[in-house]
Design a protein around this motif. Sequence first.
Motif, PDB file in Angstrom:
ATOM      1  N   ARG A 250       1.072  -1.245   0.241  1.00 19.66           N
ATOM      2  CA  ARG A 250       0.262   0.230  -0.165  1.00 19.66           C
ATOM      3  C   ARG A 250       0.912   1.378  -0.364  1.00 19.66           C
ATOM      4  NH1 ARG A 250      -2.916  -1.876   4.488  1.00 19.66           N
ATOM      5  NH2 ARG A 250      -4.526  -3.338   3.946  1.00 19.66           N
ATOM      6  N   ARG A 251       1.971   1.224   0.653  1.00 18.34           N
ATOM      7  CA  ARG A 251       2.417   2.524   0.450  1.00 18.34           C
ATOM      8  C   ARG A 251       3.301   2.591  -0.576  1.00 18.34           C
ATOM      9  NH1 ARG A 251       6.751   2.413   5.659  1.00 18.34           N
ATOM     10  NH2 ARG A 251       7.474   4.701   4.769  1.00 18.34           N
ATOM     11  N   VAL A 252       3.808   1.509  -0.858  1.00 17.28           N
ATOM     12  CA  VAL A 252       4.277   1.712  -2.627  1.00 17.28           C
ATOM     13  C   VAL A 252       3.679   2.354  -3.472  1.00 17.28           C
ATOM     14  CG1 VAL A 252       5.284   0.747  -4.287  1.00 17.28           C
ATOM     15  CG2 VAL A 252       6.082   0.159  -2.106  1.00 17.28           C
ATOM     16  N   VAL A 253       2.644   1.975  -3.891  1.00 15.67           N
ATOM     17  CA  VAL A 253       1.134   2.331  -4.423  1.00 15.67           C
ATOM     18  C   VAL A 253       0.985   3.931  -4.077  1.00 15.67           C
ATOM     19  CG1 VAL A 253      -1.112   1.731  -5.206  1.00 15.67           C
ATOM     20  CG2 VAL A 253       0.586   0.360  -5.077  1.00 15.67           C
ATOM     21  N   ASP A 254       0.765   3.894  -2.707  1.00 15.03           N
ATOM     22  CA  ASP A 254       0.124   5.036  -2.872  1.00 15.03           C
ATOM     23  C   ASP A 254       1.589   6.092  -2.657  1.00 15.03           C
ATOM     24  OD1 ASP A 254      -2.040   4.529  -1.880  1.00 15.03           O
ATOM     25  OD2 ASP A 254      -1.442   4.520   0.443  1.00 15.03           O
ATOM     26  N   ALA A 255       2.647   6.156  -2.654  1.00 18.20           N
ATOM     27  CA  ALA A 255       4.037   6.704  -2.971  1.00 18.20           C
ATOM     28  C   ALA A 255       3.600   7.058  -4.292  1.00 18.20           C
ATOM     29  CB  ALA A 255       5.065   6.242  -2.211  1.00 18.20           C
ATOM     30  N   ALA A 258       1.337   9.808  -5.252  1.00 14.44           N
ATOM     31  CA  ALA A 258       1.130  10.691  -5.245  1.00 14.44           C
ATOM     32  C   ALA A 258       2.708  11.545  -5.464  1.00 14.44           C
ATOM     33  CB  ALA A 258       1.544  10.989  -3.642  1.00 14.44           C
ATOM     34  N   ASN A 259       2.900  11.038  -6.211  1.00 16.55           N
ATOM     35  CA  ASN A 259       4.092  11.453  -7.628  1.00 16.55           C
ATOM     36  C   ASN A 259       4.496  10.680  -8.868  1.00 16.55           C
ATOM     37  OD1 ASN A 259       5.813  13.332  -4.706  1.00 16.55           O
ATOM     38  ND2 ASN A 259       6.196  11.241  -4.365  1.00 16.55           N
ATOM     39  N   PRO A 260       3.112  11.088  -9.408  1.00 17.94           N
ATOM     40  CA  PRO A 260       3.189  10.287  -9.767  1.00 17.94           C
ATOM     41  C   PRO A 260       3.927  10.827 -11.781  1.00 17.94           C
ATOM     42  CG  PRO A 260       2.025  12.110 -10.575  1.00 17.94           C
ATOM     43  CD  PRO A 260       2.508  12.204  -9.475  1.00 17.94           C
ATOM     44  N   ASP A 261       4.493  11.212 -11.136  1.00 14.59           N
ATOM     45  CA  ASP A 261       6.098  11.351 -12.201  1.00 14.59           C
ATOM     46  C   ASP A 261       7.447  11.151 -12.000  1.00 14.59           C
ATOM     47  OD1 ASP A 261       4.980  13.105 -14.285  1.00 14.59           O
ATOM     48  OD2 ASP A 261       4.866  14.894 -12.552  1.00 14.59           O
ATOM     49  N   ALA A 262       7.333   9.953 -11.015  1.00 17.27           N
ATOM     50  CA  ALA A 262       8.970  10.264 -10.705  1.00 17.27           C
ATOM     51  C   ALA A 262       8.644   8.680 -11.148  1.00 17.27           C
ATOM     52  CB  ALA A 262       8.058   9.334  -8.393  1.00 17.27           C
ATOM     53  N   GLY A 263       9.869   8.429 -11.734  1.00 22.99           N
ATOM     54  CA  GLY A 263      10.242   6.448 -11.498  1.00 22.99           C
ATOM     55  C   GLY A 263      11.055   5.590 -10.392  1.00 22.99           C
ATOM     56  N   THR A 264      11.262   6.426  -9.433  1.00 25.75           N
ATOM     57  CA  THR A 264      12.083   6.187  -8.284  1.00 25.75           C
ATOM     58  C   THR A 264      11.909   6.742  -7.236  1.00 25.75           C
ATOM     59  OG1 THR A 264      13.911   4.957  -9.755  1.00 25.75           O
ATOM     60  CG2 THR A 264      14.420   4.830  -7.577  1.00 25.75           C
ATOM     61  N   LEU A 265      11.201   5.938  -5.952  1.00 24.84           N
ATOM     62  CA  LEU A 265      11.195   6.667  -4.643  1.00 24.84           C
ATOM     63  C   LEU A 265      11.990   5.671  -3.928  1.00 24.84           C
ATOM     64  CD1 LEU A 265       7.917   6.880  -5.424  1.00 24.84           C
ATOM     65  CD2 LEU A 265       8.888   9.216  -5.365  1.00 24.84           C
ATOM     66  N   GLY A 266      12.005   6.432  -3.295  1.00 23.07           N
ATOM     67  CA  GLY A 266      12.969   5.832  -1.394  1.00 23.07           C
ATOM     68  C   GLY A 266      11.512   5.841  -0.027  1.00 23.07           C
ATOM     69  N   ILE A 267      11.730   4.358  -0.177  1.00 23.37           N
ATOM     70  CA  ILE A 267      10.976   4.368   1.093  1.00 23.37           C
ATOM     71  C   ILE A 267      11.601   3.701   2.218  1.00 23.37           C
ATOM     72  CG2 ILE A 267       8.793   2.893   2.061  1.00 23.37           C
ATOM     73  CD1 ILE A 267       7.279   3.594  -1.262  1.00 23.37           C
ATOM     74  N   ASP A 268      11.461   4.234   3.462  1.00 26.64           N
ATOM     75  CA  ASP A 268      12.539   3.019   3.911  1.00 26.64           C
ATOM     76  C   ASP A 268      13.544   2.777   4.217  1.00 26.64           C
ATOM     77  OD1 ASP A 268       9.666   2.821   5.837  1.00 26.64           O
ATOM     78  OD2 ASP A 268       8.965   0.304   4.684  1.00 26.64           O
ATOM     79  N   GLY A 269      14.613   4.190   3.453  1.00 23.17           N
ATOM     80  CA  GLY A 269      15.129   4.193   3.374  1.00 23.17           C
ATOM     81  C   GLY A 269      16.224   3.168   1.956  1.00 23.17           C
TER      82      GLY A 269
END
Length: 290
Positions: A250-255, A258-269
């Motif tokens: 859920r956190r990955v999908v929500d992230a 919230a950032n539709p233009d992102a190809g890479t995000l940081g979650i839990d480091g």
Amino acid sequence: MRLRSLLFVPGDSDKKFAKARESGADVLILDLEDSVAPSMKDTAREMVQGWLDQAGEVEPALFVRINPLDTGLTLADLSAVVRPGLAGILVPKANGAHDIERIGHYLDALEQRSGIAPGTVKIAVVSTETPAAMFALGSYQQAGERLVGLTWGAEDLGAAIGITDNKEPDGSWTFPYQVARAQCLFAAAAAGVAPLDTLYANFKDPEGLEADCRRARRDGFTGRVAIHPAQVETINSCFSPSEEEVAFARRVVDAFAANPDAGTLGIDGKMVDIPHLVAARKTLAAAGEA
């Protein structure tokens, strides 16, 4: 339709059907093939018809394993069981998508005869039971919208190629069967349908079943065939995402939402990218979330 646990039920046993209804399986596979003696085929068809007529009273989806095309029994099976209450059929010893296309034509006509909406009856396939089938696994990408799952089998393939044993001393599959298992997995992914692991024959070995199911889910299988009601609870547990997995998905999908233009995000480091998003969506789907 959830295809996590699929429990075989001999088509000529009211007692086993009654027990299977209470097993918690997602799908009951009412068998007209190997578990029914030739002399009992007609009786089994009649009994399966009666069970299908009860479909509104049972929770599992009802599939029927028909007899293979080369037996001359397939059309009689389909004519008997294509009726309200039938969710799908399991096709054994298929040699490729051309067999599924042929069966699909039968279903088109029989659905119309029975007053069922076109395309209602889905198809799952035992995709590795003949040597020829091993060279046609890629064809299921063209099998059509009825196809919902591919599983694999060892016994009939072994008889066809003349093996003396399909297991190593440690219980693992010998190399030809590792190939069949992997190719079924890849073929299902390519076709966009559920990859279903084969049965675990020793129903009195729950620890072995659990370990094998966890390996199967690790490798990408999303469900498994069962041969005994006692196996269903373990299969359901192993192929269901944990609370932690669902929460992270859920956190990955929500992230990414919230950032539709992102190809890479940081979650839990940790860095996550689009493949992680795809995996997260599959996890949520397996948990019954959109």
